[in-house]
Structures are given as structure tokens and as C-alpha cells.
Design an enzyme around this catalytic site. Structure first.
Site, mmCIF file in Angstrom:
data_model
loop_
_atom_site.group_PDB
_atom_site.id
_atom_site.type_symbol
_atom_site.label_atom_id
_atom_site.label_comp_id
_atom_site.label_asym_id
_atom_site.label_seq_id
_atom_site.Cartn_x
_atom_site.Cartn_y
_atom_site.Cartn_z
ATOM 1 N N HIS A 19 -1.101 3.242 5.402
ATOM 2 C CA HIS A 19 0.468 2.496 5.534
ATOM 3 C C HIS A 19 0.571 1.961 6.808
ATOM 4 O O HIS A 19 0.829 0.602 6.728
ATOM 5 C CB HIS A 19 1.376 3.265 5.237
ATOM 6 N N HIS A 42 -3.777 -0.294 -7.066
ATOM 7 C CA HIS A 42 -2.942 1.148 -7.531
ATOM 8 C C HIS A 42 -2.099 0.375 -6.558
ATOM 9 O O HIS A 42 -1.848 0.979 -5.988
ATOM 10 C CB HIS A 42 -4.360 1.694 -7.072
ATOM 11 N N SER A 100 3.072 1.457 -0.906
ATOM 12 C CA SER A 100 2.097 0.504 -0.648
ATOM 13 C C SER A 100 3.013 -1.117 -0.716
ATOM 14 O O SER A 100 3.221 -2.029 0.338
ATOM 15 C CB SER A 100 0.498 0.120 -0.468
ATOM 16 N N ASP A 164 -6.659 1.213 -4.129
ATOM 17 C CA ASP A 164 -5.971 2.547 -3.579
ATOM 18 C C ASP A 164 -6.061 3.225 -4.961
ATOM 19 O O ASP A 164 -5.244 3.821 -5.617
ATOM 20 C CB ASP A 164 -4.366 2.257 -3.335
HETATM 21 C C1 LIG Z 1 -3.157 7.053 -5.152
HETATM 22 S S1 LIG Z 1 -1.897 5.955 -6.310
HETATM 23 C C2 LIG Z 1 -1.530 4.572 -5.633
HETATM 24 C C3 LIG Z 1 -0.425 4.297 -4.143
HETATM 25 C C4 LIG Z 1 0.354 3.193 -4.003
HETATM 26 N N1 LIG Z 1 -0.968 2.378 -3.190
HETATM 27 C C5 LIG Z 1 0.770 3.925 -2.840
HETATM 28 O O1 LIG Z 1 0.159 3.452 -1.256
HETATM 29 O O2 LIG Z 1 2.139 3.806 -2.248
HETATM 30 C C6 LIG Z 1 -3.131 5.514 -7.314
HETATM 31 C C7 LIG Z 1 -2.170 4.665 -8.428
HETATM 32 O O3 LIG Z 1 -2.848 3.421 -9.574
HETATM 33 C C8 LIG Z 1 -2.403 3.387 -10.576
HETATM 34 N N2 LIG Z 1 -3.889 3.676 -11.147
HETATM 35 C C9 LIG Z 1 -4.431 4.587 -12.290
HETATM 36 N N3 LIG Z 1 -5.681 3.883 -12.497
HETATM 37 C C10 LIG Z 1 -5.305 2.621 -12.451
HETATM 38 C C11 LIG Z 1 -6.043 1.275 -13.281
HETATM 39 N N4 LIG Z 1 -7.206 1.800 -13.835
HETATM 40 N N5 LIG Z 1 -5.156 0.228 -12.817
HETATM 41 C C12 LIG Z 1 -3.918 -0.019 -11.843
HETATM 42 N N6 LIG Z 1 -3.099 0.828 -11.383
HETATM 43 C C13 LIG Z 1 -4.020 2.464 -12.321
HETATM 44 C C14 LIG Z 1 -1.872 5.185 -11.024
HETATM 45 O O4 LIG Z 1 -0.580 5.390 -11.988
HETATM 46 C C15 LIG Z 1 -1.761 5.823 -9.743
HETATM 47 O O5 LIG Z 1 0.752 5.467 -9.837
#
Ligand SMILES: C[S@@+](CC[C@H](N)C(=O)[O-])C[C@H]1O[C@@H](n2cnc3c(N)ncnc32)[C@H](O)[C@@H]1O
Length: 279
Positions: A19, A42, A100, A164
Site C-alpha cells: 500500500h 483482486h 487497496s 494482487d
Molecule cells: C490478496 S487479496 C486482495 C487484497 C487487496 N488487493 C488489498 O490490498 O487490500 C486477493 C483477493 O482476490 C480475490 N480473488 C481470487 N481470485 C480472483 C479472481 N480470479 N478474480 C478476482 N478476484 C479474485 C480473493 O477473493 C481475495 O479477496
């Protein structure tokens, strides 16, 4: 598979470095009045309650944002990041931590917009609710990589893509390389920031080799480790790989990372800022 839930990890050392880099890139985009887009593949839920039992269960934020929060002297360069946390909390108490999308929303101006994707059936509605009726935010319950491909190039022609994924599957490291290959063909001047965990160092080396082989220039690697690499389970470090980084990012991170190492892991920490492919 979708078993990953970010609530267990929010505010950990990996979120802190991710972040901070994200905020610095947005700071740089705001140097010009021209609109930009922030695209988050993500997204998670956008906001995390650190008193929630899942956060308390792992206590990961105590080795992350809590340590930074307690420092008396903080580098000026991380002000925007800290501001995105302060707006969610009253005064000095640290209860809510921005995901994020909230880090980005704190920086958006009227002329800017953001695109979010989240696939998890429980997390998507929370994300939707977090930005309910916010006209600058568009949210999709879709695969993040597919939506990215369909969205490029953006009409603004300037902006940041944050990638991410949870890296639950070995395939996701290759998916990232493929996504960059396809995205860069459509939008070569965009800034792309890829977060990665160091659980197995070979996975990261393979991903870096893949990215370096795409023929794309200006790829910067930024990493913060809390302990040396190991063959045992668990994340020992994490980082961001940034394509087309703003010119000041390298020097800013060389100032910030020694501070983070001292705050978070003074005895066993390590950091690096290196070009995977220079200009
Ligand atoms: C590491 S977390 C994201 C954290 C966020 N970017 C942050 O920094 O606050 C990954 C997220 O991706 C989601 N996810 C998993 N596979 C996905 C996909 N194919 N497309 C979109 N989101 C997905 C998960 O449910 C999870 O919430």
C-alpha cells in the site's frame, strides 16, 4: 478455489509495503491535473476491522501496520499512505485498515475513477456495500485478469493497475506474466504494480524470469523481508514489481525501506530495490 480471505492478513507487513508503493504511484499520477484510472484486479473488501476475530486470530497486523503506527519519526514520503488509514479512524486509534481500494479512493480527485474486481461470493457484496453509490467507482464480480484485458487501454491513457492475486494456485504466477504480456500490448504506457509473496523463492524467480523475457523495459523490483528465505511454510518476505514506475519511486523506496525494516523486523529484516529490466 477461492479459499483465501484477506481479513486474516490485513495490515500485515506485506500490506504495508504494497500500500505504500501504491500510494506513492498515485501521488506521482496526481502531479498532473489530467485524469487517471486506478484498476484493481483482486480487490478484497476494501476495509478491514482489526478487532475482528480473524485479525486477532493471526495477529499479523501487530507485526505490520501497528509497528509503523507506533513510530515517532516517520518519513514524509509515506504521508499519503498514513492519511488513507487516518480517514478511516478517529484520532490516533488504529481500528480500521484500508484495503487497496480504500487506499486508492483516499487519493482520487473528481476527475479520476477506479475499476475494481472481486470474485469471492462473500467478499464481493462487502466491497459493493463499501462503495455503494460512489459514482467514481465501478465494481465487477468477474475474474480480475479477464476484466483487465477487456478494459485496456483506458480512455484516460494514464493510470495504475494493481495486480494482487492470492497465489493459492501455482498457476497464478504464470497468469500474472500472461496478464502483463496481454496488457502491455494493449497499453504500453500504463503503470503496472504486481504484488508477490516470498513463500517459495523459486516461484518468484520463475515469475521474474517470465516477466524479464517479455521484452518490456523499465521493470523495478521492491522487496521487504522479515526473516531469511526458508524451505518451511510461511511468508518470509513480499514485494512489488512495478512496470513503468514513476521516476522518483526508486529513490523514495530506498529511503523508506530501511525505516520499515527497523520498525518491523530490526534483527532479521532485509530489503532491496533493483531493476529487473532497466530503461
Ligand atoms: C490478496 S487479496 C486482495 C487484497 C487487496 N488487493 C488489498 O490490498 O487490500 C486477493 C483477493 O482476490 C480475490 N480473488 C481470487 N481470485 C480472483 C479472481 N480470479 N478474480 C478476482 N478476484 C479474485 C480473493 O477473493 C481475495 O479477496
Amino acid at each position: 478455489m477461492l479459499s483465501y480471505r484477506h481479513s486474516f492478513h490485513a495490515g500485515n507487513h506485506a500490506d504495508v509495503i504494497k500500500h505504500i508503493v501504491q500510494s506513492l504511484i498515485l501521488d506521482a499520477l496526481k502531479q498532473k491535473d489530467k485524469p487517471f484510472v486506478y484498476h484493481d484486479t483482486h480487490s478484497g473488501v476494501g476495509r478491514y476491522d482489526l478487532t475482528h476475530e480473524w485479525s486477532e486470530k493471526t495477529g499479523e497486523y501487530k507485526q505490520g501496520i501497528e509497528r509503523v503506527w507506533q513510530q515517532d519519526t516517520i518519513p514524509q514520503a509515506i504521508q499519503s499512505y498514513l492519511e488513507s488509514i487516518k480517514v478511516l479512524n478517529n484520532g490516533d486509534a488504529l481500528r480500521y485498515y484500508p484495503g487497496s481500494p480504500r487506499v486508492a479512493r483516499a487519493q482520487l480527485r473528481q476527475q479520476d475513477r477506479m475499476v475494481l474486481t472481486e470474485l469471492h461470493p462473500a467478499d464481493y457484496p462487502l466491497l459493493e456495500q463499501e462503495f455503494h453509490r460512489d459514482r467514481q467507482v465501478k465494481i465487477f464480480k468477474e475474474d480480475g485478469f479477464k476484466r483487465l484485458k477487456a478494459s485496456l487501454p483506458p480512455q484516460e491513457r494514464r493510470g495504475l493497475v494493481l495486480i494482487d492475486p492470492p497465489y493459492e494456485l501455482a498457476r497464478e504466477y504464470r497468469d500474472v506474466v500472461q496478464a502483463i504480456f496481454q496488457s502491455h500490448k494493449r497499453w504500453a504506457t500504463g503503470i503496472y504494480a504486481i504484488w508477490y509473496p516470498v513463500v517459495n523463492r523459486y516461484d518468484i524467480e520463475d515469475m521474474i524470469e517470465g516477466l524479464a523475457g517479455l521484452g518490456i523495459r523499465k521493470i523495478l523490483q521492491i522487496e521487504l523481508g522479515v526473516s531469511p528465505d526458508t524451505n518451511e511454510r510461511g511468508m518470509t518476505a513480499s514485494g512489488m514489481i512495478v512496470i513503468n514506475p514513476p521516476w522518483k519511486l526508486e529513490s523514495q523506496m530506498k529511503e523508506i525501506l530501511p525505516f520499515l525494516k527497523e520498525a518491523i523486523a530490526p534483527a532479521t529484516g532485509h530489503w532491496k530495490v533493483d531493476w529487473i529490466v532497466p530503461e
